[in-house]
Scaffold this active site. Sequence first.
Site, PDB file in Angstrom:
ATOM      1  N   CYS A   1     -22.252  20.455 -65.963  1.00 35.37           N
ATOM      2  CA  CYS A   1     -22.092  19.007 -65.728  1.00 35.37           C
ATOM      3  C   CYS A   1     -21.809  18.259 -67.023  1.00 35.37           C
ATOM      4  O   CYS A   1     -22.191  17.096 -67.178  1.00 35.37           O
ATOM      5  CB  CYS A   1     -23.308  18.393 -65.032  1.00 35.37           C
ATOM      6  SG  CYS A   1     -23.616  19.035 -63.401  1.00 35.37           S
TER       7      CYS A   1
ATOM      8  N   ASP B   1     -32.160   9.328 -71.065  1.00 36.55           N
ATOM      9  CA  ASP B   1     -32.100  10.342 -70.024  1.00 36.55           C
ATOM     10  C   ASP B   1     -33.110  11.425 -70.410  1.00 36.55           C
ATOM     11  O   ASP B   1     -32.875  12.198 -71.338  1.00 36.55           O
ATOM     12  CB  ASP B   1     -30.670  10.895 -69.938  1.00 36.55           C
ATOM     13  CG  ASP B   1     -30.560  12.099 -69.006  1.00 36.55           C
ATOM     14  OD1 ASP B   1     -31.602  12.630 -68.578  1.00 36.55           O
ATOM     15  OD2 ASP B   1     -29.421  12.514 -68.722  1.00 36.55           O
TER      16      ASP B   1
ATOM     17  N   HIS C   1     -24.795  14.462 -69.749  1.00 35.12           N
ATOM     18  CA  HIS C   1     -24.605  15.001 -68.399  1.00 35.12           C
ATOM     19  C   HIS C   1     -23.689  14.028 -67.649  1.00 35.12           C
ATOM     20  O   HIS C   1     -23.712  12.824 -67.929  1.00 35.12           O
ATOM     21  CB  HIS C   1     -25.994  15.051 -67.755  1.00 35.12           C
ATOM     22  CG  HIS C   1     -26.075  15.771 -66.451  1.00 35.12           C
ATOM     23  ND1 HIS C   1     -25.669  15.205 -65.268  1.00 35.12           N
ATOM     24  CD2 HIS C   1     -26.553  16.988 -66.135  1.00 35.12           C
ATOM     25  CE1 HIS C   1     -25.889  16.049 -64.278  1.00 35.12           C
ATOM     26  NE2 HIS C   1     -26.428  17.154 -64.779  1.00 35.12           N
TER      27      HIS C   1
ATOM     28  N   LYS D   1     -37.309  19.513 -62.601  1.00 39.15           N
ATOM     29  CA  LYS D   1     -37.194  20.242 -63.865  1.00 39.15           C
ATOM     30  C   LYS D   1     -38.558  20.393 -64.533  1.00 39.15           C
ATOM     31  O   LYS D   1     -38.684  20.968 -65.607  1.00 39.15           O
ATOM     32  CB  LYS D   1     -36.196  19.531 -64.773  1.00 39.15           C
ATOM     33  CG  LYS D   1     -34.780  19.663 -64.209  1.00 39.15           C
ATOM     34  CD  LYS D   1     -33.721  18.996 -65.022  1.00 39.15           C
ATOM     35  CE  LYS D   1     -32.362  19.291 -64.372  1.00 39.15           C
ATOM     36  NZ  LYS D   1     -31.277  18.529 -64.973  1.00 39.15           N
TER      37      LYS D   1
ATOM     38  N   GLN E   1     -34.312  16.554 -69.280  1.00 40.00           N
ATOM     39  CA  GLN E   1     -34.731  17.801 -69.933  1.00 40.00           C
ATOM     40  C   GLN E   1     -35.988  17.615 -70.769  1.00 40.00           C
ATOM     41  O   GLN E   1     -36.778  18.554 -70.927  1.00 40.00           O
ATOM     42  CB  GLN E   1     -33.613  18.321 -70.847  1.00 40.00           C
ATOM     43  CG  GLN E   1     -32.355  18.772 -70.125  1.00 40.00           C
ATOM     44  CD  GLN E   1     -32.573  19.990 -69.246  1.00 40.00           C
ATOM     45  OE1 GLN E   1     -33.420  20.839 -69.514  1.00 40.00           O
ATOM     46  NE2 GLN E   1     -31.814  20.086 -68.178  1.00 40.00           N
TER      47      GLN E   1
HETATM   48  C1  LIG Z   1     -30.421  17.683 -64.668  1.00 41.97           C
HETATM   49  C2  LIG Z   1     -29.982  16.598 -65.547  1.00 41.97           C
HETATM   50  C3  LIG Z   1     -29.559  15.359 -65.039  1.00 41.97           C
HETATM   51  C4  LIG Z   1     -29.448  15.089 -63.572  1.00 41.97           C
HETATM   52  O1  LIG Z   1     -30.665  15.227 -62.915  1.00 41.97           O
HETATM   53  P1  LIG Z   1     -30.742  15.266 -61.335  1.00 41.97           P
HETATM   54  O2  LIG Z   1     -32.096  15.784 -61.055  1.00 41.97           O
HETATM   55  O3  LIG Z   1     -29.651  16.202 -60.879  1.00 41.97           O
HETATM   56  O4  LIG Z   1     -30.516  13.878 -60.849  1.00 41.97           O
HETATM   57  C5  LIG Z   1     -29.201  14.382 -65.927  1.00 41.97           C
HETATM   58  N1  LIG Z   1     -29.263  14.590 -67.251  1.00 41.97           N
HETATM   59  C6  LIG Z   1     -29.677  15.757 -67.779  1.00 41.97           C
HETATM   60  C7  LIG Z   1     -29.757  15.897 -69.260  1.00 41.97           C
HETATM   61  C8  LIG Z   1     -30.042  16.799 -66.948  1.00 41.97           C
HETATM   62  O5  LIG Z   1     -30.450  17.950 -67.480  1.00 41.97           O
END
Ligand SMILES: *Cc1c(COP(=O)(O)O)cnc(C)c1O
Length: 405
Positions: free
Chosen positions: A363, A199, A122, A225, A202
């Site tokens: 993104c 990260d 992302h 999420k 998800q």
């Molecule tokens: C949504 C997402 C982000 C960013 O998260 P935010 O809540 O917008 O800060 C980063 N990495 C992944 C894989 C995402 O799905």
Amino acid sequence: MIDIAAIRQQFPVLNRLVKGKPLVYLDNAATAQKPQVVIDALVNYYSQYNANIHRGIHTLAEEATAAFEDTRNAVQQLLHADSREEIIFTRGTTEGINLVAYTWGRQNIGKGDEIIISGMEHHSNIVPWQVLCAEKEAVLKIVPVNDNGELEMEAFHSLLSDKTKLVSICQISNSLGTINPVKEIIKAAHAAGAITLIDGAQSTVHLDIDVQDLDCDFFACSAHKLYGPTGVGVLYGKKAILEAMPVFMGGGEMIKEVSYQHFTPNELPYKFEAGTPNIADVVAFKAAIEFVNGIGKSAIAAHEAALLEYAAEQLTPIKEVRMIGRARNRASVLSFVVEGAHPQDLGIILDNQGIAVRTGHHCCQPLMDRFAIPGTTRASFAVYNTKEEVDALAKGLQKAIKMLL
Ligand SMILES: *Cc1c(COP(=O)(O)O)cnc(C)c1O
């Protein structure tokens, strides 16, 4: 088996119509809808005990502080962190990654050092490292992605060297659904002397997370999420690393004492929580965690996996549809292109039928470049989605194809 009808009743937004049609919400990888318990927790906080936390001695401040810190305990359990000091509240995954880049990164990255990310990150796990690398004359290395949308692990291993200082990788790709072998990645990174950031934006809702078992040094995720409120996230960090890190933002809460000559940072985790936080949404995040725990992540994952399989069966026979990302190990994300139709046009026609999907680069522009496409149409599933909604998507898509091609 979980009772999907009963779960759907807990989500007020699922009762609404869009363009006169029942809402079919398939944009869960962007943000999940909120159950009534989360909405109630927000309303209850503002109507019963709104107060600033940690400093007040009056009843409302004590209640607000207790509720805020209760969420920290719930997150500690959710991630299986060793201690609550390792749980820092942020605005989301983006802020968590930036926090690490601005503090740990500024302190530990120098000229010629290397940071490894993957080709399916992302933008929030790309840009902070680009900024840092430009400032420090460090080098950003990218693990390539194969045609199935999986990381090329041999290439990853050969990128590692004693120059590698950090490996920062998503556990699940938001645009392809690929589940990456992060445990193997973390182990190899450590063997090369690098630290690791996962990260988990998800993955936190789809997988059981155990940061101690993973042995990652940092883990970032977002509440929204996971059926929780927007504007709240968590950065987990190993205590020894957090303690050695310089402060991030300066202000109230993050200090023990201040004079004009000097300040002393507060204890963890408050050291990284400057200013009045997003109290209401942190409080309501606990209700979201309890909602997920109440159903059970494995039951949710099984339901979503069944939907993903069913959706692949329904969409694959449509000859104009080409799936992007066919990783063997995958979460409930279906990304596809329709040859000759722009994703945005598809999205608009689907919206006219009440179907919410994501279209565009998600993104992840460099990943779209990798597949030589401007973007995809992405359907992503949550616990409240049904086979009937997948049928609506397949039907809607066929209608859109007829109109566009
Ligand atoms: C949504 C997402 C982000 C960013 O998260 P935010 O809540 O917008 O800060 C980063 N990495 C992944 C894989 C995402 O799905």
